[in-house]
Scaffold this motif. Structure first.
Motif, mmCIF file in Angstrom:
data_model
loop_
_atom_site.group_PDB
_atom_site.id
_atom_site.type_symbol
_atom_site.label_atom_id
_atom_site.label_comp_id
_atom_site.label_asym_id
_atom_site.label_seq_id
_atom_site.Cartn_x
_atom_site.Cartn_y
_atom_site.Cartn_z
ATOM 1 N N GLY A 199 1.127 -0.853 -0.004
ATOM 2 C CA GLY A 199 -0.321 -0.525 -0.401
ATOM 3 C C GLY A 199 0.746 1.204 -0.312
ATOM 4 N N VAL A 200 1.811 1.309 0.737
ATOM 5 C CA VAL A 200 2.768 2.918 1.023
ATOM 6 C C VAL A 200 3.096 3.069 -0.547
ATOM 7 N N MET A 201 4.194 1.689 -0.767
ATOM 8 C CA MET A 201 4.601 1.800 -2.578
ATOM 9 C C MET A 201 3.823 2.217 -3.674
ATOM 10 N N ILE A 202 2.330 1.659 -3.520
ATOM 11 C CA ILE A 202 1.656 1.765 -4.206
ATOM 12 C C ILE A 202 1.633 3.405 -4.201
ATOM 13 N N SER A 203 1.014 3.985 -3.110
ATOM 14 C CA SER A 203 0.484 5.319 -2.509
ATOM 15 C C SER A 203 1.532 6.448 -3.259
ATOM 16 N N PHE A 204 3.076 5.801 -3.525
ATOM 17 C CA PHE A 204 4.121 6.487 -3.697
ATOM 18 C C PHE A 204 4.380 6.352 -5.532
ATOM 19 N N ILE A 205 3.594 5.133 -5.706
ATOM 20 C CA ILE A 205 3.920 5.811 -6.814
ATOM 21 C C ILE A 205 2.402 6.628 -7.823
ATOM 22 N N CYS A 206 0.877 6.648 -6.996
ATOM 23 C CA CYS A 206 0.209 6.985 -7.642
ATOM 24 C C CYS A 206 0.329 8.747 -7.168
ATOM 25 N N SER A 207 1.210 9.356 -6.491
ATOM 26 C CA SER A 207 1.430 10.659 -5.967
ATOM 27 C C SER A 207 2.699 11.480 -7.257
ATOM 28 N N SER A 208 3.288 9.939 -7.624
ATOM 29 C CA SER A 208 4.454 10.503 -8.065
ATOM 30 C C SER A 208 3.099 10.674 -9.903
ATOM 31 N N LEU A 209 2.801 10.038 -10.604
ATOM 32 C CA LEU A 209 2.073 10.515 -11.548
ATOM 33 C C LEU A 209 1.233 11.328 -11.143
ATOM 34 N N VAL A 210 0.652 11.656 -10.198
ATOM 35 C CA VAL A 210 0.217 13.334 -10.258
ATOM 36 C C VAL A 210 0.896 13.808 -10.269
ATOM 37 N N MET A 211 2.251 14.083 -9.153
ATOM 38 C CA MET A 211 2.265 14.927 -9.686
ATOM 39 C C MET A 211 3.520 15.160 -10.957
ATOM 40 N N LEU A 212 3.289 14.616 -11.314
ATOM 41 C CA LEU A 212 3.544 13.868 -13.605
ATOM 42 C C LEU A 212 2.653 15.027 -14.256
ATOM 43 N N ILE A 213 1.429 14.451 -13.867
ATOM 44 C CA ILE A 213 0.011 15.343 -14.668
ATOM 45 C C ILE A 213 -0.097 16.678 -13.831
ATOM 46 N N MET A 214 0.385 16.979 -13.192
ATOM 47 C CA MET A 214 0.203 18.390 -13.049
ATOM 48 C C MET A 214 1.408 19.810 -13.183
ATOM 49 N N ALA A 215 2.386 18.439 -13.874
ATOM 50 C CA ALA A 215 3.661 19.330 -14.350
ATOM 51 C C ALA A 215 3.562 19.553 -16.153
ATOM 52 N N VAL A 216 2.604 18.791 -16.674
ATOM 53 C CA VAL A 216 2.083 19.285 -17.337
ATOM 54 C C VAL A 216 0.706 19.584 -18.128
ATOM 55 N N ALA A 217 0.262 20.179 -17.145
ATOM 56 C CA ALA A 217 -1.200 20.311 -16.447
ATOM 57 C C ALA A 217 -1.520 21.664 -16.845
ATOM 58 N N ARG A 218 -2.565 22.462 -18.220
ATOM 59 C CA ARG A 218 -2.771 23.610 -18.474
ATOM 60 C C ARG A 218 -3.241 24.274 -16.436
#
Length: 326
Positions: A155-174
Motif C-alpha cells: 500500500g505504501v509503495m503504490i501510494s508513492f507511485i500514484c503520488s508521483s503520477l499525480v505530480m507528473l500530471i500536475m507538471a504538464v497540466a494547464r
C-alpha cells in the motif's frame, strides 16, 4: 462491568453534546451571522427567507457532510491502526487516496466533467480507489492468507507511485486545470449534490454498524494474531473484511471531499488517550469525535479569511498535527 458501561454511556453523551454544540456554532457562524432565534424562525417560517437559504442550502449540507466524512475517516483510522497494530497507520497509508487522486486528476485533465457532469469527479475518484484496493489486495494475498506486512508495504509503495503520477500530471497540466487539482487535493466540504451527501452518510453509518460487529475481533487482534487465534478469532476471515471496510470508507470519503488529512490519524489516538482502548467504545467515540472535529475545522476554514475560503485540509493538518504531537 456496570461501572464501565455507565462510564461509556456518559462519554457518548458528552461527545453527542459536543457534536450538537459544534453544529449550532457552525450554523450561527459565517460571513453572515445568524442567531439562534433567527435559526428557529427560519425553520418554522419555511422557504423564502435569506436565513433559510443560507442555513439549508449552504451551511447544513456542509455540516452533514462533515459529520459523515469526519466520522468515516476516524473510523477507518481506528480499524487500520487496530488491524496493523501500528500507531502511524492512517486511512491513506494503503494508497487508496493516491488512487482516488489519480482518478480525479485524469478526469480534470481529460475534461470528462464537461461531457458527463460534475458527478463524474467523485465517480472517477472512487473508481481509482477501487483499482488500488483490488491491486493491493491481490498482491498481498498468497495461498489464501492475507499478509499484514505485505499489505502495508504494498500500500505504501503504490501510494508513492500514484503520488508521483499525480505530480507528473500536475507538471504538464494547464494552469486552469492545475488550480482545480490543487484545490481538490487539499480537500473541501463544498458538495452541491445531495445524492453524494446521502451516499456519504449511508456509507459512514453502514461502516460504523459493520465495524461494531468486529469490535471483539479488534480487541483480540490488538494482542497479536497468534493470541487472537487462541481466543477463537478466525483471523483469516476477519482481516479481509476489515481491510475492505477501511478501503470502502476511505475511498468514499476521498472521492466526495478530496484528501483531508490527519483526521484518521490524530482523532483515534486522542480518543484512546482519553477514553481507553476497548474497541466497543473507541469505534463509536471516534466516529462522533471525528465528525465534531471536521465540522469545527470546516467552520474555521470558511470564516478565517471570509469571504474567501480556505481548503479544510489546511486546517485539519494544522490542528490535527498539533493534537498528534501532543
Amino acid at each position: 462491568m456496570k461501572k464501565k458501561v455507565v462510564r461509556w454511556i456518559l462519554w457518548i453523551l458528552v461527545l453527542c453534546s459536543l457534536l450538537l454544540g459544534t453544529i449550532l456554532f457552525s450554523l450561527c457562524t459565517g460571513s453572515v451571522g445568524i442567531s439562534l432565534k433567527e435559526i428557529i424562525r427560519a425553520i418554522f417560517e419555511g422557504k423564502g427567507t435569506t436565513e433559510h437559504s443560507i442555513l439549508f442550502d449552504i451551511r447544513l449540507p456542509r455540516i452533514i457532510l462533515g459529520l459523515a466524512i469526519g466520522g468515516a475517516l476516524s473510523l477507518a483510522g481506528v480499524i487500520a491502526q487496530g488491524m496493523f497494530r501500528n500507531p502511524l497507520v492512517e486511512p491513506y497509508t494503503l494508497g487508496i487516496s493516491g488512487g482516488a487522486a489519480l482518478g480525479v486528476c485524469l478526469n480534470i485533465v481529460l475534461k470528462l466533467s464537461h461531457h458527463f457532469g460534475m458527478l463524474s469527479l467523485p465517480v472517477c475518484g472512487f473508481l481509482g480507489a477501487i483499482m488500488v484496493i483490488a491491486l493491493v489486495y491481490t498482491l498481498s494475498r498468497r495461498k489464501g492468507i492475507l499478509k499484514i506486512q505485505w499489505l502495508l508495504l504494498t500500500g505504501v509503495m503504490i501510494s508513492f507511485i500514484c503520488s508521483s503520477l499525480v505530480m507528473l500530471i500536475m507538471a504538464v497540466a494547464r494552469s486552469e486545470d492545475l488550480h482545480g487539482i490543487i484545490f481538490w487535493i487539499m480537500g473541501s466540504l463544498e458538495e452541491p449534490s445531495w445524492s453524494m451527501i446521502k451516499l456519504a452518510i449511508f456509507t459512514s453509518v453502514f461502516g460504523l454498524f459493520v465495524s461494531y460487529l468486529f469490535a471483539r475481533d479488534l480487541n483480540a487482534l490488538s494482542l497479536g494474531e497468534e493470541e487472537a487465534i487462541h481466543l477463537g478469532i478466525n483471523v483469516e476471515r476477519t482481516k479481509p473484511v476489515l481491510f475492505l471496510l477501511t478501503s470502502l470508507l476511505t475511498g468514499c470519503c476521498v472521492s466526495v471531499a478530496g484528501i483531508i488529512g490527519f483526521v484518521g490519524l490524530a482523532i483515534p489516538h486522542l480518543v484512546r488517550m482519553v477514553i481507553g482502548r476497548d474497541y466497543r467504545i473507541v469505534l463509536i467515540a471516534s466516529f462522533l469525535a471525528g465528525g465534531t472535529f471536521l465540522i469545527l475545522c470546516d467552520t474555521v476554514a470558511r470564516t478565517a479569511i471570509s469571504p474567501l475560503e480556505l481548503p479544510v485540509g489546511v486546517i485539519t493538518g494544522i490542528l490535527g498535527g498539533s493534537i498528534f504531537v501532543y
